[in-house]
Every structure is written in structure tokens, then in C-alpha cells.
Design a protein around this motif. Structure first.
Motif, mmCIF file in Angstrom:
data_model
loop_
_atom_site.group_PDB
_atom_site.id
_atom_site.type_symbol
_atom_site.label_atom_id
_atom_site.label_comp_id
_atom_site.label_asym_id
_atom_site.label_seq_id
_atom_site.Cartn_x
_atom_site.Cartn_y
_atom_site.Cartn_z
ATOM 1 N N THR A 26 19.730 -26.134 42.109
ATOM 2 C CA THR A 26 18.823 -26.970 41.316
ATOM 3 C C THR A 26 17.384 -26.581 41.626
ATOM 4 O O THR A 26 16.946 -26.673 42.769
ATOM 5 C CB THR A 26 19.034 -28.460 41.627
ATOM 6 N N PHE B 215 22.228 -24.626 37.746
ATOM 7 C CA PHE B 215 23.301 -23.709 37.420
ATOM 8 C C PHE B 215 24.216 -23.539 38.619
ATOM 9 O O PHE B 215 23.846 -23.904 39.741
ATOM 10 C CB PHE B 215 22.764 -22.342 36.958
ATOM 11 N N GLU B 216 25.405 -23.033 38.361
ATOM 12 C CA GLU B 216 26.336 -22.719 39.434
ATOM 13 C C GLU B 216 26.253 -21.225 39.713
ATOM 14 O O GLU B 216 26.020 -20.425 38.823
ATOM 15 C CB GLU B 216 27.772 -23.090 39.063
ATOM 16 N N ASP B 217 26.504 -20.864 40.973
ATOM 17 C CA ASP B 217 26.476 -19.460 41.356
ATOM 18 C C ASP B 217 27.702 -19.166 42.189
ATOM 19 O O ASP B 217 28.072 -19.872 43.073
ATOM 20 C CB ASP B 217 25.200 -19.163 42.167
ATOM 21 N N THR C 193 25.945 -25.135 43.665
ATOM 22 C CA THR C 193 25.142 -25.652 42.562
ATOM 23 C C THR C 193 23.684 -25.527 42.988
ATOM 24 O O THR C 193 23.290 -26.065 44.023
ATOM 25 C CB THR C 193 25.486 -27.118 42.255
ATOM 26 N N GLN D 42 26.025 -19.494 36.225
ATOM 27 C CA GLN D 42 27.085 -20.043 35.377
ATOM 28 C C GLN D 42 26.668 -21.440 34.922
ATOM 29 O O GLN D 42 26.115 -22.206 35.699
ATOM 30 C CB GLN D 42 28.399 -20.126 36.163
ATOM 31 N N ASN D 43 26.927 -21.733 33.660
ATOM 32 C CA ASN D 43 26.661 -23.056 33.109
ATOM 33 C C ASN D 43 25.204 -23.499 33.315
ATOM 34 O O ASN D 43 24.942 -24.584 33.832
ATOM 35 C CB ASN D 43 27.630 -24.076 33.720
ATOM 36 N N PRO D 44 24.217 -22.667 32.909
ATOM 37 C CA PRO D 44 22.819 -23.076 33.090
ATOM 38 C C PRO D 44 22.456 -24.234 32.163
ATOM 39 O O PRO D 44 22.889 -24.289 31.017
ATOM 40 C CB PRO D 44 22.030 -21.821 32.741
ATOM 41 N N ARG D 45 21.665 -25.151 32.704
ATOM 42 C CA ARG D 45 21.209 -26.304 31.927
ATOM 43 C C ARG D 45 19.883 -26.781 32.504
ATOM 44 O O ARG D 45 19.541 -26.456 33.638
ATOM 45 C CB ARG D 45 22.249 -27.411 31.928
ATOM 46 N N GLU E 22 19.434 -18.237 27.667
ATOM 47 C CA GLU E 22 19.748 -17.279 28.724
ATOM 48 C C GLU E 22 19.616 -15.866 28.162
ATOM 49 O O GLU E 22 20.245 -15.524 27.159
ATOM 50 C CB GLU E 22 21.175 -17.523 29.220
#
Length: 120
Positions: free
Chosen positions: A46, A118-120, A44, A73-76, A88
Motif C-alpha cells: 500500500t 497491489f499484491e506482489d 499486499t 497483481q490486482n492494482p487499485r 497499468e
């Protein structure tokens, strides 16, 4: 006479057409990045960003984070605990995450802090 008219029209168009500000000299940016890797190997990421106005006549309405070699993945995005809109945009060179700053801060020296996760 036609060439002069076209020249005047094009000059006026370019002069009065607003453009996006992309100059770093108008804003001061302080950024830190945190990586947390869980037991499954998923990280994750940040990005904690503080954006400060360097001049009084401009303020930011969005911020773009360009990533190369990463498939987020899952950007916020968040300002404090409030979610921010994020767009995105994928291209051949990578991914741009554009954060919409819903409450622009006005005035020289005024700043706002937000996070992109986001996750990578």
C-alpha cells in the motif's frame, strides 16, 4: 523565405502546444509504503500518497507510480474509500500505474491524499 516560414510555424506550434507537467518542483509529495505479508507469502503493498500543490496555477489530474522489478497483481487506487481509475502500462523497464484523480484540488498549499494498493 520558406525556411523562415517553417521556423515561425514550428516555433508557434511548440509554444501553443500544451505539454504534461512532470516537474516535481510544482508539487510536494509525501509518501509512505506499507507491506503486509499473509501466511501464504503473498504481500499486499500500500502506497499512501499526499500530493500538495506548490504553486497556484497548476493542479494534478493524474499521478504515475513507476515500479521496477515488480509485477503488481490486482492494482487499485482509492481516495478515502472511493475507488479511483487506474491504468497499468507495462514496458521493458517495468510497470507504470497511472492514477486518475477525478476531483482535482486547486490552489497553492491544497492537497489530496490517496492510496495505491497491489499484491506482489
Amino acid at each position: 523565405m520558406r525556411k523562415i516560414t517553417w521556423f515561425i510555424v514550428i516555433t508557434l506550434y511548440l509554444f501553443f502546444t500544451p505539454s504534461k507537467v512532470r516537474s516535481q518542483e510544482n508539487f510536494l509529495i509525501d509518501s509512505s509504503v506499507e507491506y503486509n505479508i499473509n501466511t501464504q507469502g503473498i504481500s499486499t503493498v500500500t502506497h499512501n500518497i499526499t500530493l500538495e500543490n506548490a504553486i497556484s496555477t497548476l493542479y494534478a489530474t493524474s499521478y504515475s507510480l513507476s515500479l521496477s522489478g515488480i509485477e503488481p497483481q490486482n492494482p487499485r487506487a482509492y481516495k478515502d474509500s472511493t475507488p479511483l481509475n487506474i491504468i497499468e502500462k507495462k514496458s521493458d523497464t517495468g510497470v507504470d500505474l497511472e492514477v486518475k484523480l477525478d476531483e482535482p484540488v486547486v490552489g497553492k498549499g491544497k492537497s489530496q491524499t490517496f492510496s495505491v494498493v497491489f499484491e506482489d
